[in-house]
Design a protein around this motif. Structure first.
Motif, PDB file in Angstrom:
ATOM      1  N   ALA A  49       0.849  -1.189   0.000  1.00 44.43           N
ATOM      2  CA  ALA A  49       0.000   0.000   0.000  1.00 44.43           C
ATOM      3  C   ALA A  49       0.887   1.241   0.000  1.00 44.43           C
ATOM      4  O   ALA A  49       1.885   1.298   0.709  1.00 44.43           O
ATOM      5  CB  ALA A  49      -0.896   0.008   1.228  1.00 44.43           C
ATOM      6  N   VAL A  50       0.531   2.212  -0.819  1.00 44.92           N
ATOM      7  CA  VAL A  50       1.261   3.481  -0.856  1.00 44.92           C
ATOM      8  C   VAL A  50       0.277   4.622  -0.679  1.00 44.92           C
ATOM      9  O   VAL A  50      -0.895   4.514  -1.056  1.00 44.92           O
ATOM     10  CB  VAL A  50       2.041   3.659  -2.176  1.00 44.92           C
ATOM     11  CG1 VAL A  50       3.137   2.627  -2.298  1.00 44.92           C
ATOM     12  CG2 VAL A  50       1.128   3.581  -3.373  1.00 44.92           C
ATOM     13  N   ASP A  51       0.759   5.724  -0.106  1.00 48.66           N
ATOM     14  CA  ASP A  51      -0.111   6.887   0.071  1.00 48.66           C
ATOM     15  C   ASP A  51      -0.207   7.650  -1.248  1.00 48.66           C
ATOM     16  O   ASP A  51       0.480   7.315  -2.223  1.00 48.66           O
ATOM     17  CB  ASP A  51       0.381   7.762   1.227  1.00 48.66           C
ATOM     18  CG  ASP A  51       1.743   8.378   0.975  1.00 48.66           C
ATOM     19  OD1 ASP A  51       2.155   8.509  -0.194  1.00 48.66           O
ATOM     20  OD2 ASP A  51       2.400   8.742   1.965  1.00 48.66           O
ATOM     21  N   PRO A  52      -1.075   8.669  -1.347  1.00 51.60           N
ATOM     22  CA  PRO A  52      -1.251   9.392  -2.605  1.00 51.60           C
ATOM     23  C   PRO A  52       0.044  10.015  -3.155  1.00 51.60           C
ATOM     24  O   PRO A  52       0.179  10.211  -4.351  1.00 51.60           O
ATOM     25  CB  PRO A  52      -2.268  10.474  -2.268  1.00 51.60           C
ATOM     26  CG  PRO A  52      -3.052   9.896  -1.128  1.00 51.60           C
ATOM     27  CD  PRO A  52      -2.056   9.095  -0.342  1.00 51.60           C
ATOM     28  N   GLU A  56       5.435   4.691   1.002  1.00 54.18           N
ATOM     29  CA  GLU A  56       4.903   3.545   1.730  1.00 54.18           C
ATOM     30  C   GLU A  56       4.365   4.006   3.072  1.00 54.18           C
ATOM     31  O   GLU A  56       4.917   4.897   3.701  1.00 54.18           O
ATOM     32  CB  GLU A  56       5.995   2.501   1.950  1.00 54.18           C
ATOM     33  CG  GLU A  56       6.451   1.856   0.672  1.00 54.18           C
ATOM     34  CD  GLU A  56       7.494   0.796   0.907  1.00 54.18           C
ATOM     35  OE1 GLU A  56       7.478   0.173   1.986  1.00 54.18           O
ATOM     36  OE2 GLU A  56       8.328   0.589   0.014  1.00 54.18           O
ATOM     37  N   ARG A  57       3.295   3.407   3.476  1.00 56.28           N
ATOM     38  CA  ARG A  57       2.672   3.764   4.747  1.00 56.28           C
ATOM     39  C   ARG A  57       3.224   2.882   5.842  1.00 56.28           C
ATOM     40  O   ARG A  57       3.273   1.666   5.691  1.00 56.28           O
ATOM     41  CB  ARG A  57       1.162   3.602   4.640  1.00 56.28           C
ATOM     42  CG  ARG A  57       0.463   4.043   5.864  1.00 56.28           C
ATOM     43  CD  ARG A  57      -0.993   4.136   5.624  1.00 56.28           C
ATOM     44  NE  ARG A  57      -1.591   4.575   6.885  1.00 56.28           N
ATOM     45  CZ  ARG A  57      -2.841   4.576   7.135  1.00 56.28           C
ATOM     46  NH1 ARG A  57      -3.684   4.189   6.214  1.00 56.28           N
ATOM     47  NH2 ARG A  57      -3.299   4.984   8.275  1.00 56.28           N
TER      48      ARG A  57
END
Length: 63
Positions: A49-52, A56-57
């Protein structure tokens, strides 16, 4: 009501691998029939998952 438990045995966890193998085989058979796939179609996969902004979160639960 009288119960004779002398012959009853229950194993949980990873002490007895046979129930896990039996469950895996049953789940494979069900999944293959439901999806029309076979063992040869199996592969490893991962999810990220990556933020906008593309970073990486971090997982706050991880140390």
């Amino acid at each position: 009501m009288n119960h004779d438990h002398d012959m009853t045995g229950l194993t949980v966890g990873d002490r007895d691998p046979e129930p896990a193998k039996l469950l895996d085989r049953g789940l494979d058979a069900y999944d293959f029939a439901a999806t029309g796939t076979s063992l040869k179609d199996r592969s490893e996969f991962s999810v990220k998952a990556v933020d906008p902004a593309g970073g990486e979160r971090e997982n706050p639960d991880r140390n």
